[in-house]
Design a protein around this motif. Structure first.
Motif, PDB file in Angstrom:
ATOM      1  N   LEU A   1       0.825  -1.203   0.000  1.00  0.00           N
ATOM      2  CA  LEU A   1       0.000   0.000   0.000  1.00  0.00           C
ATOM      3  C   LEU A   1       0.867   1.264   0.000  1.00  0.00           C
ATOM      4  N   SER A   2       2.001   1.213   0.699  1.00  0.00           N
ATOM      5  CA  SER A   2       2.910   2.366   0.706  1.00  0.00           C
ATOM      6  C   SER A   2       3.477   2.603  -0.685  1.00  0.00           C
ATOM      7  N   HIS A   3       3.809   1.529  -1.401  1.00  0.00           N
ATOM      8  CA  HIS A   3       4.328   1.670  -2.753  1.00  0.00           C
ATOM      9  C   HIS A   3       3.267   2.233  -3.702  1.00  0.00           C
ATOM     10  N   MET A   4       1.996   2.022  -3.365  1.00  0.00           N
ATOM     11  CA  MET A   4       0.906   2.532  -4.199  1.00  0.00           C
ATOM     12  C   MET A   4       0.543   3.981  -3.865  1.00  0.00           C
ATOM     13  N   GLY A   5       1.226   4.569  -2.876  1.00  0.00           N
ATOM     14  CA  GLY A   5       0.996   5.981  -2.561  1.00  0.00           C
ATOM     15  C   GLY A   5       0.308   6.232  -1.234  1.00  0.00           C
ATOM     16  N   MET A   6      -0.151   5.172  -0.562  1.00  0.00           N
ATOM     17  CA  MET A   6      -0.820   5.345   0.729  1.00  0.00           C
ATOM     18  C   MET A   6       0.232   5.332   1.829  1.00  0.00           C
ATOM     19  N   THR A   7       0.865   6.482   2.070  1.00  0.00           N
ATOM     20  CA  THR A   7       1.967   6.571   3.033  1.00  0.00           C
ATOM     21  C   THR A   7       1.595   7.357   4.283  1.00  0.00           C
ATOM     22  N   SER A   8       0.804   8.414   4.126  1.00  0.00           N
ATOM     23  CA  SER A   8       0.523   9.289   5.272  1.00  0.00           C
ATOM     24  C   SER A   8      -0.240   8.555   6.373  1.00  0.00           C
ATOM     25  N   ALA A   9      -1.086   7.587   6.010  1.00  0.00           N
ATOM     26  CA  ALA A   9      -1.871   6.880   7.025  1.00  0.00           C
ATOM     27  C   ALA A   9      -0.992   6.074   7.967  1.00  0.00           C
TER      28      ALA A   9
ATOM     29  N   MET B   1     -12.501   9.580  12.918  1.00  0.00           N
ATOM     30  CA  MET B   1     -12.673   8.419  13.784  1.00  0.00           C
ATOM     31  C   MET B   1     -12.515   8.773  15.256  1.00  0.00           C
ATOM     32  N   THR B   2     -11.701   9.778  15.548  1.00  0.00           N
ATOM     33  CA  THR B   2     -11.477  10.183  16.934  1.00  0.00           C
ATOM     34  C   THR B   2     -11.252  11.683  16.982  1.00  0.00           C
ATOM     35  N   LEU B   3     -11.867  12.333  17.935  1.00  0.00           N
ATOM     36  CA  LEU B   3     -11.739  13.781  18.051  1.00  0.00           C
ATOM     37  C   LEU B   3     -10.307  14.197  18.377  1.00  0.00           C
ATOM     38  N   ALA B   4      -9.578  13.362  19.113  1.00  0.00           N
ATOM     39  CA  ALA B   4      -8.198  13.695  19.467  1.00  0.00           C
ATOM     40  C   ALA B   4      -7.251  13.555  18.289  1.00  0.00           C
ATOM     41  N   ASN B   5      -7.676  12.847  17.238  1.00  0.00           N
ATOM     42  CA  ASN B   5      -6.857  12.632  16.042  1.00  0.00           C
ATOM     43  C   ASN B   5      -5.473  12.117  16.422  1.00  0.00           C
ATOM     44  N   ASP B   6      -5.440  11.091  17.263  1.00  0.00           N
ATOM     45  CA  ASP B   6      -4.167  10.557  17.781  1.00  0.00           C
ATOM     46  C   ASP B   6      -3.943   9.117  17.342  1.00  0.00           C
ATOM     47  N   LEU B   7      -4.504   8.746  16.184  1.00  0.00           N
ATOM     48  CA  LEU B   7      -4.343   7.377  15.696  1.00  0.00           C
ATOM     49  C   LEU B   7      -3.623   7.356  14.353  1.00  0.00           C
ATOM     50  N   PHE B   8      -2.945   6.264  14.088  1.00  0.00           N
ATOM     51  CA  PHE B   8      -2.387   5.999  12.768  1.00  0.00           C
ATOM     52  C   PHE B   8      -2.451   4.498  12.516  1.00  0.00           C
TER      53      PHE B   8
ATOM     54  N   PRO C   1      -2.058   4.311  18.738  1.00  0.00           N
ATOM     55  CA  PRO C   1      -2.033   5.751  19.077  1.00  0.00           C
ATOM     56  C   PRO C   1      -0.730   6.388  18.619  1.00  0.00           C
ATOM     57  N   SER C   2      -0.823   7.632  18.161  1.00  0.00           N
ATOM     58  CA  SER C   2       0.370   8.364  17.733  1.00  0.00           C
ATOM     59  C   SER C   2       1.236   8.704  18.944  1.00  0.00           C
ATOM     60  N   CYS C   3       2.517   8.860  18.677  1.00  0.00           N
ATOM     61  CA  CYS C   3       3.439   9.235  19.754  1.00  0.00           C
ATOM     62  C   CYS C   3       3.205  10.698  20.140  1.00  0.00           C
ATOM     63  N   VAL C   4       3.161  10.977  21.432  1.00  0.00           N
ATOM     64  CA  VAL C   4       2.980  12.344  21.930  1.00  0.00           C
ATOM     65  C   VAL C   4       4.115  12.665  22.911  1.00  0.00           C
ATOM     66  N   LEU C   5       4.393  13.956  23.084  1.00  0.00           N
ATOM     67  CA  LEU C   5       5.464  14.371  23.979  1.00  0.00           C
ATOM     68  C   LEU C   5       5.097  14.141  25.433  1.00  0.00           C
ATOM     69  N   ILE C   6       3.824  14.356  25.765  1.00  0.00           N
ATOM     70  CA  ILE C   6       3.372  14.190  27.142  1.00  0.00           C
ATOM     71  C   ILE C   6       2.660  12.853  27.250  1.00  0.00           C
ATOM     72  N   PRO C   7       3.098  11.952  28.101  1.00  0.00           N
ATOM     73  CA  PRO C   7       2.440  10.655  28.202  1.00  0.00           C
ATOM     74  C   PRO C   7       1.017  10.805  28.719  1.00  0.00           C
ATOM     75  N   LYS C   8       0.126  10.018  28.135  1.00  0.00           N
ATOM     76  CA  LYS C   8      -1.272  10.065  28.564  1.00  0.00           C
ATOM     77  C   LYS C   8      -1.487   9.194  29.795  1.00  0.00           C
ATOM     78  N   ILE C   9      -2.378   9.624  30.626  1.00  0.00           N
ATOM     79  CA  ILE C   9      -2.737   8.849  31.805  1.00  0.00           C
ATOM     80  C   ILE C   9      -3.868   7.900  31.416  1.00  0.00           C
ATOM     81  N   VAL C  10      -3.576   6.606  31.450  1.00  0.00           N
ATOM     82  CA  VAL C  10      -4.572   5.603  31.077  1.00  0.00           C
ATOM     83  C   VAL C  10      -5.370   5.220  32.321  1.00  0.00           C
ATOM     84  N   PRO C  11      -6.675   5.440  32.315  1.00  0.00           N
ATOM     85  CA  PRO C  11      -7.467   5.090  33.488  1.00  0.00           C
ATOM     86  C   PRO C  11      -7.476   3.580  33.722  1.00  0.00           C
TER      87      PRO C  11
END
Length: 221
Positions: A11-19, A30-37, A66-76
């Motif tokens: 899929l990457s060779h076909m141009g689908m790279t950003s996902a 799919m998510t308001l936080a937009n923190d997925l890939f 989940p995408s990598c973030v600078l501040i770690p999320k607190i998982v309940p």
């Protein structure tokens, strides 16, 4: 036969790279936080060939992280010490229920599979002629129009652990020949050496639906 393919690289060779990039993917619908890939895409296929005919199915699983973030999320933390019901909803729009289940042993991780025979419910909903000989009309699938639906099976899978939830579902429609006054002669097919086989769509373009290889004919496909 069952086979599995990792299709992230094709899929990457076909141009689908950003996902597949944690910084470039845009899954805000799919998510308001937009923190997925998308971390991986897996395609699985199944085919069975015997004296009754052929059966094939395929499914594609998209693994998200989940995408990598600078501040770690607190998982309940979620503690359960008794049986319970759970529901997976679609939070994007109407909160419709995607999956519902029950857990009787909370000490183990949730890995559930279930299967339902849908012939009776579909008949009660008005889809009855497809299951009845002489009433079923599948002339667009076969010119002889000698098929009926013998069963509809729905299977579902769900897994819930500390990493998140994963769910999949598939519906199989089992078809058979209608009863005829004259018995049909089933041709016998003997194979004593490795061979290739192809399942084609003869209705229109004669395109290949499934292709496989049998290296040991003494084992059932």
């Amino acid at each position: 036969m069952m086979c599995s393919y990792q299709v992230k690289q094709p899929l990457s060779h076909m141009g689908m790279t950003s996902a597949f990039s944690s910084l470039q993917s845009d899954l805000s619908r799919m998510t308001l936080a937009n923190d997925l890939f998308v971390s991986e895409v897996i395609h699985k296929a199944f085919v069975k060939v015997d004296e009754e005919g052929s059966e094939a199915a395929a499914a594609t699983v998209i693994v998200m992280a989940p995408s990598c973030v600078l501040i770690p999320k607190i998982v309940p933390e979620f503690y359960v010490d008794h049986p319970y019901f759970f529901v997976i909803r679609d939070h994007r729009a109407c909160y419709s229920i995607l999956f519902m289940g029950s857990v009787t042993d909370p000490s183990s991780k949730i890995v559930m599979t279930c299967s339902y025979q849908m012939k009776s419910p579909l008949g009660q909903m008005g889809m009855s002629s497809a299951f009845v000989p002489l009433q079923a009309d599948f002339s667009k699938m076969t010119p002889v129009n000698d098929l009926i639906v013998s069963e509809v099976v729905h299977k579902a899978f769900v897994k819930v652990d500390e990493k998140g939830s994963e769910a999949a579902a598939a519906t199989a429609v089992v078809m058979m020949l209608q009863c005829a006054m004259m018995p049909m002669r089933v041709p016998k097919f003997f194979v004593d050496h490795p061979f290739l086989f192809i399942i084609r769509d003869k209705r229109a373009s004669n395109s290949i639906l499934f292709m496989g290889r049998v290296t040991n004919p003494s084992i059932s496909v």
